[in-house]
Design an enzyme around this catalytic site. Structure first.
Site, short mmCIF file in Angstrom:
data_model
loop_
_atom_site.label_atom_id
_atom_site.label_comp_id
_atom_site.label_asym_id
_atom_site.label_seq_id
_atom_site.Cartn_x
_atom_site.Cartn_y
_atom_site.Cartn_z
N GLY A 20 -39.13 -19.78 38.95
CA GLY A 20 -38.24 -20.22 40.02
C GLY A 20 -38.24 -21.73 40.22
O GLY A 20 -38.72 -22.48 39.38
N LYS A 49 -40.32 -26.62 25.80
CA LYS A 49 -41.10 -27.47 26.70
C LYS A 49 -42.54 -26.96 26.80
O LYS A 49 -43.48 -27.73 26.83
CB LYS A 49 -40.42 -27.47 28.08
CG LYS A 49 -41.31 -27.77 29.24
CD LYS A 49 -41.32 -29.22 29.53
CE LYS A 49 -42.20 -29.68 30.67
NZ LYS A 49 -42.94 -28.76 31.45
N SER A 65 -40.18 -28.01 37.18
CA SER A 65 -40.29 -27.75 38.63
C SER A 65 -41.37 -28.64 39.22
O SER A 65 -41.28 -29.07 40.37
CB SER A 65 -40.62 -26.28 38.87
OG SER A 65 -39.74 -25.45 38.16
N HIS A 97 -33.92 -24.47 33.01
CA HIS A 97 -33.76 -23.02 33.13
C HIS A 97 -32.31 -22.61 32.89
O HIS A 97 -32.03 -21.60 32.25
CB HIS A 97 -34.17 -22.56 34.54
CG HIS A 97 -35.59 -22.85 34.91
ND1 HIS A 97 -35.94 -23.78 35.87
CD2 HIS A 97 -36.77 -22.33 34.47
CE1 HIS A 97 -37.26 -23.80 36.01
NE2 HIS A 97 -37.79 -22.94 35.16
N GLU A 122 -32.04 -27.66 35.47
CA GLU A 122 -31.13 -27.57 34.32
C GLU A 122 -31.79 -27.03 33.05
O GLU A 122 -31.10 -26.51 32.17
CB GLU A 122 -30.49 -28.94 34.05
CG GLU A 122 -29.39 -29.25 35.03
CD GLU A 122 -29.02 -30.72 35.03
OE1 GLU A 122 -28.75 -31.24 33.93
OE2 GLU A 122 -29.01 -31.33 36.11
#
Ligand code: AMP
Length: 272
Positions: free
Chosen positions: A22, A140, A177, A28, A26
């Site tokens: 969550g 990543k 995040s 995700h 961008e």
């Protein structure tokens, strides 16, 4: 979730899955767009998985924004968003884990003991419930992707694993995040991770083959930025993640650097 997915499969649809924690960005979204190309029933999961966080890590303060995330999933064309609760994923008496013998003994696995056991376990559980044909992961998290590929092969999951390139900010910082933790000052400094990786790639392109020379150049560059603390800078074989002495056929550079209390990771394939 399983009933939805099962119905989609029975209707002849190709189920594609993007697992996330969550606070979507961008990176995700790019995974979701990739997913839409590879299937026609897109499932996104949002679950901050407690078993992949160690004591003293950021489980409690991990950023969350479910309403914003759901809007993004909808805009990307997700058919379903799976948001299990921690106490239903790991109920009383829970005791079954999936762990790999070798891949976690490198890089992030060394500074985060138990992390990849948590990842392999939760991805196994999510795979069983979402029952996808295809799942998309970001490069990543290079070691995570290697762990998932290995696990899928070893444990006979009939799921195609797709790795998607890292999505970056304009200055090269990999979107994450956890970037939301950075102070404005540290956010500026964080660009040094990408500078180290792209500088290393240039050195390899120019013919340098000595891994120690490249690693030491990259470490020096990072440490020139005040406030950085290196967890690791490694030049590895992309499949085994074993350290390389000489760059031969293929090589990836991976790094983990702390800026203040924020630990950032990034990587770049130096020779494909
Ligand atoms: P996370 O929510 O951080 O657990 O990440 C969920 C998925 O998104 C993982 O497969 C990550 O590798 C992927 N991901 C995270 N950041 C990026 C990025 N900047 N570019 C591409 N994929 C990413």
């Amino acid at each position: 979730m399983f009933a939805e997915s099962d119905a989609a499969r029975r209707a002849g649809r190709r189920v594609v899955f993007v697992p996330t924690m969550g606070f979507l960005h961008e990176g995700h979204l790019a995974l979701m767009h990739e997913g839409k190309k590879r299937g026609d029933f897109l499932v996104v999961s949002i679950f901050v998985n407690p078993t992949q966080f160690g004591p003293g890590e950021d489980l409690e303060k991990y950023p969350r924004n479910l309403a914003g995330d759901l809007a993004l999933c909808e805009s990307a064309g997700a058919e379903a968003v799976y948001t299990p609760r921690a106490d239903s994923m790991y109920g009383a008496g829970y005791q079954t884990y999936v762990s790999l013998s070798d891949l976690p003994n490198h890089l992030c696995g060394l500074s985060r003991p138990g992390h990849f056991r948590g990842v392999a376990t939760v991805v196994t559980k999510l795979f069983h419930t979402v029952a996808p044909h295809v799942a998309v992961f970001g490069q990543k998290d290079f070691q995570q992707l290697a762990v998932i590929r290995r696990m899928v092969k070893d444990l006979d999951f009939f799921i195609e694993i797709v790795g998607h390139p890292t999505v970056r900010e304009a200055d090269g910082l990999a979107k994450s995040s956890r970037n939301s933790y950075l102070s404005p000052d540290d956010r500026e400094k964080a660009v040094v991770l990408h500078k180290a990786l792209s500088g290393a790639r240039e050195r390899v392109a120019a013919g340098e083959r000595n891994a120690a020379a490249i690693v030491s150049w990259a470490r020096d560059l990072i440490l020139e930025t005040p406030g950085t603390e290196i967890d690791y800078v490694s030049l590895c074989d992309p499949d085994s993640l074993e350290d390389l002495a000489e760059i031969g056929e293929a090589a990836v550079m991976l790094l983990a650097v702390k800026l203040g209390t924020t630990r950032l990771i990034d990587n770049m394939v130096l020779l494909p």
